[in-house]
Motif scaffolding. Sequence first.
Motif: not given
Length: 410
Positions: A334, A343, A260-261, A258, A199, A340-341
Motif C-alpha cells: 500500500l 482492493h 484499509t491500511a 476492501v 458501502h 490507503e486501502a
Amino acid sequence: MSAFPDPRQLSIHDFTYHLPPERIAPEPLPDRDQSRLLVYRGGGITDQPFRHLPAALPADALLVFNDTKVVRARLFCHKPTGGIIELFCLEPVAPHRAIEPAMQQTGSCVWKCLVGNGKRWKSGPLHLEFQVLGQPATLTAERQAAADGYSLIAFRWEPAQLPFAEVLRGAGHLPLPPYLNRTDTAADAVRYQTVYAAHEGAVAAPTAGLHFSDAVLAELTERGITTARVTLHVGAGTFQPVKADHMAGHAMHGEPFVVTAAVVRQLLAQAPRPVLAVGTTSLRTLESLYWLGARLAHQPEAAAEGLHVGQWQPYEAAAEVPLAAALQAVLDHLAATDAEALHATTQLLIAPGYRFRVVQGLITNFHQPESTLLLLVAALIGPDWRRVYDHALAGGYRFLSYGDSSLLLP
C-alpha cells in the motif's frame, strides 16, 4: 507441498442435517438484539439473549464487522405486451467492473444479470418507470448476450444525470434470500441491512450483523472492546448450492473486498490477542488478507497480476509466512502504491483441514445443510459443529438469514 490436508476430496454429503421448513425464520424479530445466542466456548454450549453478547466476548478481543450495504438489485421490467421480466443485477461489466465507480455511473451501463421469466423476452427493450425524489424517471434494459445462465444487460435511464445507485434505490427491490419465497416489504428495507452498513454493493446481507443494535454497539464501546470494519460485497453465489458430490467439483464464487491500511495496522497490533469475525464474510476477508500478504511477502511484483485469492490457494501454499510478515507485506504494498486501502477479490474456500491464520472466533447465524458456509463452521470448530446444530435444533433456535445467532470460540 501442502501444509495441511486438501479438502478437494471432502464429500458435501458429510455436512448435512435435517432442517424442518418451520425452523427457517420467515421474518425478523421486532427488535434486532432480542434474538437468541448460542455460545460455544472450548467445547461447552450455553444459551443466552444476543443482547448479552458484549459480556460473553473476550475483553481483549478485536471484533471485525463487514460494513457492506445491500443494494436493491431486483428490477421488475415491463414488456410492451405487458408481461414482467425480472432482472437481478449481479455485478458490473462496463464501463466499470469495480462496484464503487459502477454505482456512481450516470446515463448508461452494462451489468451481468440473472433473468427471470427470460423465455418470454424474445427481443426488444424492456422499460420500467419509477420515481426519484418525487420526480418521474425511466429505465430501459436491452439484452446484449447470454451464456452460462447469465445475461449481459445494457441499461440506460432518464434523467441521465442520476447515478446508477439512485436508479436502483428508486426502481429496485431488495434481493431477499430465495428460500424466503416472498417479496420484500418496507420492514425489510430496514431490517435486511445492518445498522452500520456504509458501502453499497452487496446483493445479500452479511446476516450475522443483523443482530447488532445501536445499544449493543454502545456497550461494546463501554466495555472497551475494540472494533474494526472491512468491506466484502456479498454476491448471489452465497446462496449457490454445492451440486458436486465432492468439493473438487465445486467452483466458489468470487467477491470483491476492501481493507484499509488502518485496519491492517490494527490487526498487526492485535497479536497475540484474539480477532473475532462478525460473519463468514468478515472471516473470509480477514483470511484472504493473510493469503494476499503471504503472496506479496514472497513475490512483491505479484500485485501487477491482480490481487486475487484463489479457491485452493491455501492448500497449495509452498511455504509458511508468519502473520506479522504477511500483514507487513500488505502495508508495504500500500505504501509503495500510495494507496490507503487494499482492493482485491477472493474465491477462498474454507473447509475442514484449513488452519486459520487471523481469526480465533466467529459470530454467525445457522447455515443451510450441505453449504460452503457450514463447511467453514466445521473448519473452525471441527466435528463439534454437529453438537452445536443438534443443540440449536433441539432448543428451538431459528435458522438462516433472519434466524438466531451463535458465538463460536474454539
